[in-house]
Design an enzyme around this catalytic site. Structure first.
Site, PDB file in Angstrom:
ATOM      1  N   LYS A  54       0.971  -1.161   0.097  1.00  0.00           N
ATOM      2  CA  LYS A  54      -0.012   0.001  -0.014  1.00  0.00           C
ATOM      3  C   LYS A  54       0.959   1.234   0.089  1.00  0.00           C
ATOM      4  CE  LYS A  54      -2.810   3.205   1.763  1.00  0.00           C
ATOM      5  NZ  LYS A  54      -2.256   4.672   2.025  1.00  0.00           N
ATOM      6  N   GLY A  68       4.197   3.434  10.557  1.00  0.00           N
ATOM      7  CA  GLY A  68       3.416   4.588  10.502  1.00  0.00           C
ATOM      8  C   GLY A  68       2.759   5.087  12.093  1.00  0.00           C
ATOM      9  N   SER A  69       1.648   5.846  11.986  1.00  0.00           N
ATOM     10  CA  SER A  69       1.280   6.116  12.984  1.00  0.00           C
ATOM     11  C   SER A  69       0.648   5.342  14.033  1.00  0.00           C
ATOM     12  CB  SER A  69       0.200   7.499  12.889  1.00  0.00           C
ATOM     13  OG  SER A  69      -0.941   6.850  12.128  1.00  0.00           O
ATOM     14  N   GLY A 102      -3.271   5.120  12.962  1.00  0.00           N
ATOM     15  CA  GLY A 102      -3.446   4.302  11.960  1.00  0.00           C
ATOM     16  C   GLY A 102      -3.189   2.926  11.885  1.00  0.00           C
ATOM     17  N   GLY A 103      -1.797   2.673  12.648  1.00  0.00           N
ATOM     18  CA  GLY A 103      -1.477   1.165  13.110  1.00  0.00           C
ATOM     19  C   GLY A 103      -2.401   0.462  13.963  1.00  0.00           C
ATOM     20  N   GLU A 127       5.044  -0.959  13.340  1.00  0.00           N
ATOM     21  CA  GLU A 127       6.222   0.138  14.199  1.00  0.00           C
ATOM     22  C   GLU A 127       5.200   1.285  14.177  1.00  0.00           C
ATOM     23  OE1 GLU A 127       9.699   2.634  13.098  1.00  0.00           O
ATOM     24  OE2 GLU A 127       9.962   0.946  12.261  1.00  0.00           O
ATOM     25  N   CYS A 163      11.881   7.570  13.144  1.00  0.00           N
ATOM     26  CA  CYS A 163      11.352   7.009  14.261  1.00  0.00           C
ATOM     27  C   CYS A 163      12.280   6.778  15.486  1.00  0.00           C
ATOM     28  CB  CYS A 163      10.837   5.412  13.814  1.00  0.00           C
ATOM     29  SG  CYS A 163      11.908   4.651  12.862  1.00  0.00           S
ATOM     30  N   GLU A 212       5.083  10.366  21.667  1.00  0.00           N
ATOM     31  CA  GLU A 212       6.002  10.748  20.512  1.00  0.00           C
ATOM     32  C   GLU A 212       5.199  12.017  19.819  1.00  0.00           C
ATOM     33  OE1 GLU A 212       7.888   8.887  16.190  1.00  0.00           O
ATOM     34  OE2 GLU A 212       5.871   8.331  16.800  1.00  0.00           O
TER      35      GLU A 212
END
Length: 504
Positions: free
Chosen positions: A166, A221-222, A225-226, A245, A282, A372
């Protein structure tokens, strides 16, 4: 249909329409092709997959100039950084090719039939097999090393798993160009159709995780979203592993002796690390602990002075710019937190944001203030002693890294906090800075939640391949039914454990 538009982050202006959002029918076709390719791809064997990875690396290298130019236009990360990232990406392919030829990743075991203290044992042969088609979600901050041709893709292909990627909306043109290079490499190596595919759009991403052909997911990603995709993967009729992650504050501790001996040097190292790539790593050290008192103030003052003169940085997308601003404002307004320094204000062009340095006492550090904030921000927290520091560290969420800056005089201090850091992170850095992740056998890039969804695996380095493999045992099987690696006289030997003894 919705256009997938490539935007220049330096100006905020759209540049070109790259594709259309992937339709449900197109997604189903891509996943179906991946499912059909799974057996032929595994059937290429280790030598065939090594050829595949090397051909993909060569195709990326052959298109280096165009790929780097596109990536720079879509990310503003600069050609020097991006050339280095493409070199790293090519090296990932080549290292994994070497690893699958060597074969120890298979964990091959042969236990011959015989008597044991428990009684007779059957003949048992065990090794790891590819799990099946894998969905990979490209990351915003590394358009090459963690995106379409990134580490998750390489690990899955090395394992023998077709990949459907994606593409990240922050760099769709780069994603398409890299996909074209991978597809060319696959054709050159004789890999089956469907070995690699790319899809676009948020709805397509969710549908990809739901698709019954997909057997595992790799995501960078965030946290928001994750977590949403993690829940989709877990909520399927047949739940699948989701290797994400997500978010990491990466605490950095400056020990008292080091602070007293080299405040200016440490301040410069921290500044360079947390502002590298406009703070969009990250592994950025977002939380810096310094001792209270004169030595710690010297580090903090030098850091604030350096930040005050820094220009605004260009962030990767409008969403990241807006998220950074909201997150920075929220942290600055938290109880006990204050603004120490701010860099030059942005000029209003593109997705720019100022560097920010916040300060607090260690007692003000909570799970909320230790979240974060993706972008050029760090919070400096002053601790009054080891107990104060340990209490604050215990409130910090799981991270990818934990760093200690210390001198010889700090030996006992470091020994006292190291066990706690070990619990909170997947990698401990001593007298260095965490930005940057080596592609190597010894690397671990993972950690406790929310740094990752699975603390047992790394997303970088050769052992990341383990995520996309499953164990299989053959009991009392004839030689002709066994994989070559498990036969009594294999054509290509690999490291094996035979009747309990390791044979290399």
């Amino acid at each position: 249909m919705t256009d997938i538009v490539s935007v220049d982050p330096r100006t905020g202006a759209p540049v070109e329409t790259v594709a259309q959002e992937t339709t449900p029918e197109e997604l189903d076709a891509a996943c179906g092709a991946a499912a059909a390719a799974a057996a032929p791809l595994a059937g290429l064997g280790r030598a065939g997959r090594a050829r595949l990875l090397r051909a993909m690396a060569a195709a990326l290298e052959a298109d280096r100039d165009t790929i780097v130019a596109l990536a720079d236009r879509e990310t503003a990360l600069g050609p020097t950084r991006l050339n280095g990232e493409l070199t790293r990406t090519r090296y990932q392919f080549e290292l994994f090719a070497d690893a699958i030829e060597e074969g120890s990743y298979l964990e091959a075991v042969v236990d011959h039939a015989g008597d044991t203290p428990m009684g007779p044992r059957p003949d048992l042969r065990r090794m790891l097999l590819p799990i099946g088609p894998v969905a990979v979600f490209g990351a915003s901050n590394f358009p090459l090393a963690f995106s379409v041709p990134g580490g998750d893709t390489v690990a899955a292909l090395a394992a023998g798993c077709p990949v459907v990627v994606k593409a990240h909306p922050a760099h769709p043109a780069t994603s398409q160009r890299c996909f074209a290079a991978l597809a060319a490499g696959a054709a050159e190596a004789g890999a089956p159709e469907g070995t690699v595919a790319v899809v676009h759009g948020q709805e397509a991403g969710a549908a990809l995780v739901r698709h019954p052909a997909i057997r595992a997911v790799g995501f960078t990603g965030s946290l928001r979203g994750g977590r949403a995709l993690h829940d989709i993967a877990a909520g399927r009729p047949d739940p699948i592993p989701f290797y994400g992650e997500l978010g990491s504050v990466n605490p950095l501790v400056v020990a008292p002796g080091a602070a007293a001996a080299r405040a200016a040097e440490i301040a410069e190292g921290v500044r360079a690390s947390f502002t590298m790539g406009a703070g969009q790593f990250c592994t950025k050290p977002g939380l810096v602990f310094v001792p209270a008192g004169e030595a710690g103030r010297a580090v903090t003052d030098a850091l604030a002075e350096a930040v005050a003169g820094m220009p605004a940085g260009t962030l990767l997308s409008e969403g990241i710019r807006d998220g950074f601003g909201a997150g920075a404002d929220r942290l600055a307004a938290a109880p006990g937190v204050r603004l120490l320094a701010e860099g030059t204000a942005p000029d209003g062009t593109g997705w720019n944001a100022p560097v920010r340095l916040l300060g607090a006492d260690a007692a003000a550090v909570t799970a909320e203030t230790a979240e974060e904030c993706f972008g050029p921000l760090a919070l400096v927290a002053a601790y009054t002693g080891e107990d104060d520091l340990r209490a604050a560290l215990a409130r910090v969420p799981g991270s990818l890294t934990a760093t200690v800056i210390a001198d010889d005089a700090d030996t006992e201090f470091v020994a006292g906090i190291e066990p706690l850091l070990r619990e909170r992170a997947g990698r401990i850095i001593c007298n260095g800075y965490p930005t940057g992740v080596a592609v190597a056998w010894g690397m671990n890039h993972g950690g406790p939640w929310p740094a990752a969804t699975n603390v047992l695996h790394t997303s970088v380095g050769v052992t990341s391949i383990r995520r996309f493999l499953r164990p299989m045992t053959w009991q009392n099987a004839p030689q002709g039914l066994l994989p070559d690696e498990l036969r009594d006289t294999p054509a290509a030997r690999v490291p094996r454990r035979v009747d309990g003894r390791l044979e290399v």
